[in-house]
Design a protein around this motif. Structure first.
Motif, PDB file in Angstrom:
ATOM      1  N   TRP A 217      29.545  31.371  31.431  1.00  0.00           N
ATOM      2  CA  TRP A 217      30.315  31.843  32.589  1.00  0.00           C
ATOM      3  C   TRP A 217      31.822  31.854  32.323  1.00  0.00           C
ATOM      4  CZ3 TRP A 217      33.949  28.631  34.810  1.00  0.00           C
ATOM      5  CH2 TRP A 217      33.858  27.269  34.502  1.00  0.00           C
ATOM      6  N   VAL A 218      32.256  30.974  31.432  1.00  0.00           N
ATOM      7  CA  VAL A 218      33.688  30.919  31.088  1.00  0.00           C
ATOM      8  C   VAL A 218      34.171  32.277  30.591  1.00  0.00           C
ATOM      9  CG1 VAL A 218      35.327  29.979  29.401  1.00  0.00           C
ATOM     10  CG2 VAL A 218      33.739  28.456  30.591  1.00  0.00           C
ATOM     11  N   TYR A 219      33.313  32.962  29.827  1.00  0.00           N
ATOM     12  CA  TYR A 219      33.708  34.205  29.185  1.00  0.00           C
ATOM     13  C   TYR A 219      33.591  35.423  30.111  1.00  0.00           C
ATOM     14  CZ  TYR A 219      33.471  31.083  25.242  1.00  0.00           C
ATOM     15  OH  TYR A 219      33.680  30.007  24.392  1.00  0.00           O
ATOM     16  N   TRP A 220      33.210  35.167  31.352  1.00  0.00           N
ATOM     17  CA  TRP A 220      33.288  36.171  32.408  1.00  0.00           C
ATOM     18  C   TRP A 220      34.425  35.850  33.380  1.00  0.00           C
ATOM     19  CZ3 TRP A 220      30.465  40.660  33.258  1.00  0.00           C
ATOM     20  CH2 TRP A 220      29.412  40.886  32.361  1.00  0.00           C
ATOM     21  N   VAL A 221      34.447  34.622  33.846  1.00  0.00           N
ATOM     22  CA  VAL A 221      35.435  34.235  34.864  1.00  0.00           C
ATOM     23  C   VAL A 221      36.857  34.369  34.332  1.00  0.00           C
ATOM     24  CG1 VAL A 221      36.315  32.320  36.254  1.00  0.00           C
ATOM     25  CG2 VAL A 221      33.846  32.721  36.098  1.00  0.00           C
ATOM     26  N   GLY A 222      37.124  33.805  33.155  1.00  0.00           N
ATOM     27  CA  GLY A 222      38.469  33.850  32.604  1.00  0.00           C
ATOM     28  C   GLY A 222      38.983  35.267  32.387  1.00  0.00           C
ATOM     29  N   PRO A 223      38.232  36.119  31.652  1.00  0.00           N
ATOM     30  CA  PRO A 223      38.700  37.489  31.433  1.00  0.00           C
ATOM     31  C   PRO A 223      38.878  38.305  32.710  1.00  0.00           C
ATOM     32  CG  PRO A 223      37.079  36.923  29.779  1.00  0.00           C
ATOM     33  CD  PRO A 223      37.074  35.798  30.775  1.00  0.00           C
ATOM     34  N   LEU A 224      37.977  38.150  33.673  1.00  0.00           N
ATOM     35  CA  LEU A 224      38.096  38.943  34.898  1.00  0.00           C
ATOM     36  C   LEU A 224      39.307  38.510  35.723  1.00  0.00           C
ATOM     37  CD1 LEU A 224      34.371  39.339  36.008  1.00  0.00           C
ATOM     38  CD2 LEU A 224      35.826  40.972  34.817  1.00  0.00           C
ATOM     39  N   ILE A 225      39.581  37.210  35.769  1.00  0.00           N
ATOM     40  CA  ILE A 225      40.768  36.737  36.491  1.00  0.00           C
ATOM     41  C   ILE A 225      42.031  37.222  35.783  1.00  0.00           C
ATOM     42  CG2 ILE A 225      42.130  34.703  37.127  1.00  0.00           C
ATOM     43  CD1 ILE A 225      39.521  33.223  37.603  1.00  0.00           C
ATOM     44  N   GLY A 226      42.081  37.048  34.464  1.00  0.00           N
ATOM     45  CA  GLY A 226      43.250  37.485  33.705  1.00  0.00           C
ATOM     46  C   GLY A 226      43.495  38.974  33.848  1.00  0.00           C
ATOM     47  N   SER A 227      42.429  39.757  33.816  1.00  0.00           N
ATOM     48  CA  SER A 227      42.538  41.196  33.967  1.00  0.00           C
ATOM     49  C   SER A 227      43.065  41.565  35.346  1.00  0.00           C
ATOM     50  CB  SER A 227      41.174  41.850  33.743  1.00  0.00           C
ATOM     51  OG  SER A 227      41.223  43.228  34.039  1.00  0.00           O
ATOM     52  N   GLY A 228      42.505  40.925  36.371  1.00  0.00           N
ATOM     53  CA  GLY A 228      42.926  41.223  37.735  1.00  0.00           C
ATOM     54  C   GLY A 228      44.399  40.922  37.964  1.00  0.00           C
ATOM     55  N   ILE A 229      44.858  39.796  37.451  1.00  0.00           N
ATOM     56  CA  ILE A 229      46.267  39.424  37.611  1.00  0.00           C
ATOM     57  C   ILE A 229      47.169  40.444  36.917  1.00  0.00           C
ATOM     58  CG2 ILE A 229      48.024  37.704  37.048  1.00  0.00           C
ATOM     59  CD1 ILE A 229      45.810  35.573  37.272  1.00  0.00           C
ATOM     60  N   ALA A 230      46.820  40.807  35.695  1.00  0.00           N
ATOM     61  CA  ALA A 230      47.633  41.767  34.937  1.00  0.00           C
ATOM     62  C   ALA A 230      47.686  43.118  35.644  1.00  0.00           C
ATOM     63  CB  ALA A 230      47.084  41.927  33.526  1.00  0.00           C
ATOM     64  N   ALA A 231      46.537  43.597  36.113  1.00  0.00           N
ATOM     65  CA  ALA A 231      46.482  44.904  36.766  1.00  0.00           C
ATOM     66  C   ALA A 231      47.315  44.922  38.037  1.00  0.00           C
ATOM     67  CB  ALA A 231      45.030  45.268  37.078  1.00  0.00           C
ATOM     68  N   LEU A 232      47.184  43.889  38.855  1.00  0.00           N
ATOM     69  CA  LEU A 232      47.913  43.861  40.121  1.00  0.00           C
ATOM     70  C   LEU A 232      49.411  43.713  39.905  1.00  0.00           C
ATOM     71  CD1 LEU A 232      45.468  41.705  42.269  1.00  0.00           C
ATOM     72  CD2 LEU A 232      45.833  44.175  42.368  1.00  0.00           C
ATOM     73  N   ILE A 233      49.812  42.872  38.968  1.00  0.00           N
ATOM     74  CA  ILE A 233      51.245  42.708  38.692  1.00  0.00           C
ATOM     75  C   ILE A 233      51.845  44.023  38.192  1.00  0.00           C
ATOM     76  CG2 ILE A 233      52.902  41.667  37.096  1.00  0.00           C
ATOM     77  CD1 ILE A 233      51.423  39.050  37.378  1.00  0.00           C
ATOM     78  N   TYR A 234      51.164  44.665  37.262  1.00  0.00           N
ATOM     79  CA  TYR A 234      51.732  45.902  36.711  1.00  0.00           C
ATOM     80  C   TYR A 234      51.776  46.997  37.764  1.00  0.00           C
ATOM     81  CZ  TYR A 234      53.492  48.739  32.935  1.00  0.00           C
ATOM     82  OH  TYR A 234      54.329  49.492  32.144  1.00  0.00           O
ATOM     83  N   GLU A 235      50.714  47.115  38.552  1.00  0.00           N
ATOM     84  CA  GLU A 235      50.681  48.138  39.590  1.00  0.00           C
ATOM     85  C   GLU A 235      51.733  47.879  40.668  1.00  0.00           C
ATOM     86  OE1 GLU A 235      49.099  50.914  40.286  1.00  0.00           O
ATOM     87  OE2 GLU A 235      47.726  51.059  38.605  1.00  0.00           O
TER      88      GLU A 235
END
Length: 252
Positions: A217-235
């Motif tokens: 689960w670590v390899y799903w939760v971590g990447p999805l959170i990191g991706s979401g933060i990056a996408a929202l900040i950049y947008e």
């Protein structure tokens, strides 16, 4: 605002020719990427008789993943956008650059591509183990989650800056190289601690074929959170609502 751009899409998208072609492109790109990345680790284990990981092995893994991702993104860019990663697809969805339905088709194709790559590796190596991602003995699950969040943030932020941003100009030409480089660099940082996945599909294939799900689960939760933060900040900060336009389905 990103939230205003999010779209579910229609179930009819699943059967549309361009969606099927894009999903196939993602399947092939992930297969190529995982075959080279996971295969480099298997080759290292064979050469060292399953010896302990060394700095040379870490560098080899970083180079293999960087080179293979550069190619995988490049060959899929004109068809699917070259996501090659469910976390990248998730970030593109949050930014309104892909519908939920199309994103699900990408996820299915990406996960299948990883599984098929690992099955091919297992067969072609005569039954060698496709090792699942795991944590080092002195690393907790929460240490690993933070590692995956930060590394995937860097990856998806790079994707946005070089491939998604409508103001990217000529820098878009080097997007596949930049994306491959950040993944290779992150593997040099996190590889010794949790394997440095940054990509749920990369973790999924070896887990299925070796049937090893410890801390998966670590390899799903971590990447999805990191991706979401990056996408929202950049947008929110760097892509002005006045200049944001939904991009064609074959791009981010």
């Amino acid at each position: 605002m990103p939230i205003s751009q999010i779209a579910v899409g229609s179930s009819a998208e699943f059967g549309q020719a361009d969606t099927l072609k894009a999903a196939l492109a993602e399947f092939i790109s992930v297969l190529i990427f995982v075959f080279a990345g996971e295969g480099s680790g298997m080759a290292f284990n064979k050469l060292t008789d399953d010896g302990s990981t060394t700095p040379a092995g870490l560098v080899a893994a970083a180079l293999a993943h960087a080179f293979a991702l550069f190619v995988a993104v490049s060959i899929g860019a004109n068809i699917s956008g070259g996501h090659v990663n469910p976390a990248v697809t998730f970030g593109a969805f949050l930014g309104g650059h892909i519908t939920l339905i199309r994103g699900i088709s990408y996820w299915i194709a990406q996960l299948l591509g990883s599984v098929v790559a690992c099955l091919l590796l297992k067969f072609s190596t005569g039954g060698l183990t496709t090792s699942a991602f795991s944590l080092s003995s002195d690393v907790t699950v929460w240490n690993a989650v933070v590692f995956e969040i930060v590394m995937t943030f860097g990856l998806v932020y790079t994707v946005y800056a070089t491939a998604v941003d409508p103001k990217k100009g000529n820098i878009g030409i080097i997007a596949p190289i930049a994306i491959g480089f950040i993944v290779g660099a992150n593997i040099l940082v996190g590889g010794a601690f949790d394997g440095a996945s940054m990509n749920p599909a990369v973790s999924f294939g070896p887990a299925v074929v070796s049937w090893s799900w410890d801390n998966h689960w670590v390899y799903w939760v971590g990447p999805l959170i990191g991706s979401g933060i990056a996408a929202l900040i950049y947008e929110l900060i760097f892509i002005s609502p006045n200049t944001h336009e939904p991009l064609p389905a074959t791009d981010f």
